[in-house]
Design a protein around this motif. Structure first.
Motif, PDB file in Angstrom:
ATOM      1  N   THR A 104       0.839  -1.274   0.174  1.00  0.00           N
ATOM      2  CA  THR A 104       0.088  -0.054   0.047  1.00  0.00           C
ATOM      3  C   THR A 104       0.925   1.234   0.041  1.00  0.00           C
ATOM      4  OG1 THR A 104      -1.837  -1.170   1.227  1.00  0.00           O
ATOM      5  CG2 THR A 104      -1.791   1.084   1.240  1.00  0.00           C
ATOM      6  N   PRO A 105       1.895   1.229   0.913  1.00  0.00           N
ATOM      7  CA  PRO A 105       2.854   2.638   0.905  1.00  0.00           C
ATOM      8  C   PRO A 105       3.443   2.633  -0.264  1.00  0.00           C
ATOM      9  CG  PRO A 105       2.803   1.544   2.961  1.00  0.00           C
ATOM     10  CD  PRO A 105       2.136   0.559   2.020  1.00  0.00           C
ATOM     11  N   PHE A 106       3.936   1.506  -0.991  1.00  0.00           N
ATOM     12  CA  PHE A 106       4.649   1.504  -2.221  1.00  0.00           C
ATOM     13  C   PHE A 106       3.647   2.201  -3.460  1.00  0.00           C
ATOM     14  CE2 PHE A 106       4.942  -0.934  -6.138  1.00  0.00           C
ATOM     15  CZ  PHE A 106       6.206  -0.293  -6.884  1.00  0.00           C
ATOM     16  N   LEU A 107       2.322   1.690  -3.404  1.00  0.00           N
ATOM     17  CA  LEU A 107       1.431   2.205  -4.529  1.00  0.00           C
ATOM     18  C   LEU A 107       0.751   3.411  -4.511  1.00  0.00           C
ATOM     19  CD1 LEU A 107      -0.753  -1.191  -4.998  1.00  0.00           C
ATOM     20  CD2 LEU A 107       1.079  -0.333  -6.518  1.00  0.00           C
ATOM     21  N   ASN A 108       0.850   4.037  -3.188  1.00  0.00           N
ATOM     22  CA  ASN A 108       0.064   5.105  -2.939  1.00  0.00           C
ATOM     23  C   ASN A 108       0.872   6.421  -3.715  1.00  0.00           C
ATOM     24  OD1 ASN A 108      -1.837   4.316  -1.158  1.00  0.00           O
ATOM     25  ND2 ASN A 108      -0.893   4.802   0.754  1.00  0.00           N
ATOM     26  N   PRO A 109       2.091   6.578  -3.808  1.00  0.00           N
ATOM     27  CA  PRO A 109       2.507   7.777  -4.519  1.00  0.00           C
ATOM     28  C   PRO A 109       2.036   7.800  -5.979  1.00  0.00           C
ATOM     29  CG  PRO A 109       3.998   6.769  -3.202  1.00  0.00           C
ATOM     30  CD  PRO A 109       3.072   5.970  -2.927  1.00  0.00           C
ATOM     31  N   PHE A 110       1.914   6.345  -6.649  1.00  0.00           N
ATOM     32  CA  PHE A 110       1.464   6.174  -8.072  1.00  0.00           C
ATOM     33  C   PHE A 110       0.035   6.660  -8.184  1.00  0.00           C
ATOM     34  CE2 PHE A 110       5.174   3.230  -7.793  1.00  0.00           C
ATOM     35  CZ  PHE A 110       5.927   3.903  -8.503  1.00  0.00           C
TER      36      PHE A 110
END
Length: 312
Positions: free
Chosen positions: A280-286
């Motif tokens: 989730t933290p990895f996908l959030n910026p995208f």
């Protein structure tokens, strides 16, 4: 350890059942953590340095990205080091501190999400009053309340864990000091605490979820009355990324914590927590920037400026 009410330390089981294979997880997990950290840091810096993004929407977005960094920092670096360590030990005090910050910061994230929904509600449903209703002072008060309230409310929750009797060993079947595995080690009567935890989850998770749902109910109703298709598309595009965050964040957290008692096994909880800690933290910026043309334009401008400075 059997007769001690307060063990001096806990052993985090983490991925120990995998044996020597757990070291293979270190590389992928480290890459995901670093990318999540870099992505959210880029969002914060871009919002801070560009005056075009000094608006309520990006103010709350910056707060959310900061929270994503801090929440992962409470659990992930420790978990990564434990993947390489033969003895995965955390002190009793360290465990309680990790518990406090993980759940305080996590609760703050949901309140910020509801603030973002309120901001979109005012912007779309009451555009003429947006500058007044979402002034800098109002935004600061909303964000301040979102940060302060969980940190205050979690104090009695942590003290209740400190005063439990832990007589079922000191091995936590998780990669951080989560609530369910801690409760399983206690031989105290935890029914009152479980009810309190459920009330806390209702107060922070479901209440903010309700605010978000009601806000978007009004937003959808207003957008559908916009005569032009391009206007409707523009309005929905500004809300699409936020709705994606809402779905990912609330679905996993409601599954994990918004239930009375111990409804799911610790192994299931560990798997879901792993997804929320890394993916989730990895996908959030995208998610936050992919459909945001304003942010992408500002980011491209900043990158070109940086490139020009490096060529000097």
């Amino acid at each position: 350890m059997a007769n001690l009410s307060h063990p001096s330390e806990f052993i985090l089981l983490g991925f120990s059942p995998l044996g020597k294979l757990q070291i293979l997880l270190y590389g992928p997990f480290l890459v995901l953590y670093l990318l999540a950290f870099i992505g959210n840091t880029v969002i914060i810096i871009t919002i801070f340095v560009d005056t075009h993004l000094h608006t309520p929407m990006y103010f709350f977005l910056g707060n959310f990205s900061l929270l994503e960094i801090l929440v992962t920092m409470t659990a992930v670096p420790r978990m990564l080091s434990d993947l390489l360590a033969p003895h995965k030990v955390i002190s009793f005090t360290g465990c309680m501190v990790q518990f406090y910050f993980y759940f305080s910061l996590g609760s703050t994230s949901f309140l910020i999400l509801s603030d973002m929904a309120l901001d979109r509600f005012v912007a779309i449903c009451h555009p003429l009053h947006y500058g007044t209703l979402m002034s800098g002072a109002v935004c600061a008060q909303l964000a301040g309340a979102a940060w302060a309230t969980p940190f205050l409310a979690m104090v009695p929750t942590v003290f209740s864990r400190v005063h439990l009797n832990y007589c079922h060993g000191n091995i936590i079947n998780h990669f951080f000091c989560d609530n369910a595995p801690l409760m399983q080690l206690s031989c105290s009567d935890t029914r009152l605490l479980e009810s309190w935890d459920f009330v806390m989850a209702l107060a922070f998770v479901l209440s903010s979820f309700l605010v978000t749902l009601v806000s978007y109910g009004y937003i959808v109703s207003t957008v559908l009355r916009i005569p032009s298709a391009s206007g409707r598309q523009k309005a929905f595009s500004t809300c699409g990324s936020h709705l994606t965050l809402v779905f990912i964040g609330y679905s996993s957290t409601i599954f994990l914590y918004v239930r009375p008692g111990k409804a799911h096994s610790v192994e299931v909880n560990k798997t879901v927590a792993l997804v929320t800690s890394f993916l989730t933290p990895f996908l959030n910026p995208f998610i936050l920037t992919l459909r945001n043309e304003t942010f992408k334009a500002v980011l491209r401008g900043q990158m070109q400026r940086l490139k020009g400075l490096l060529q000097l």
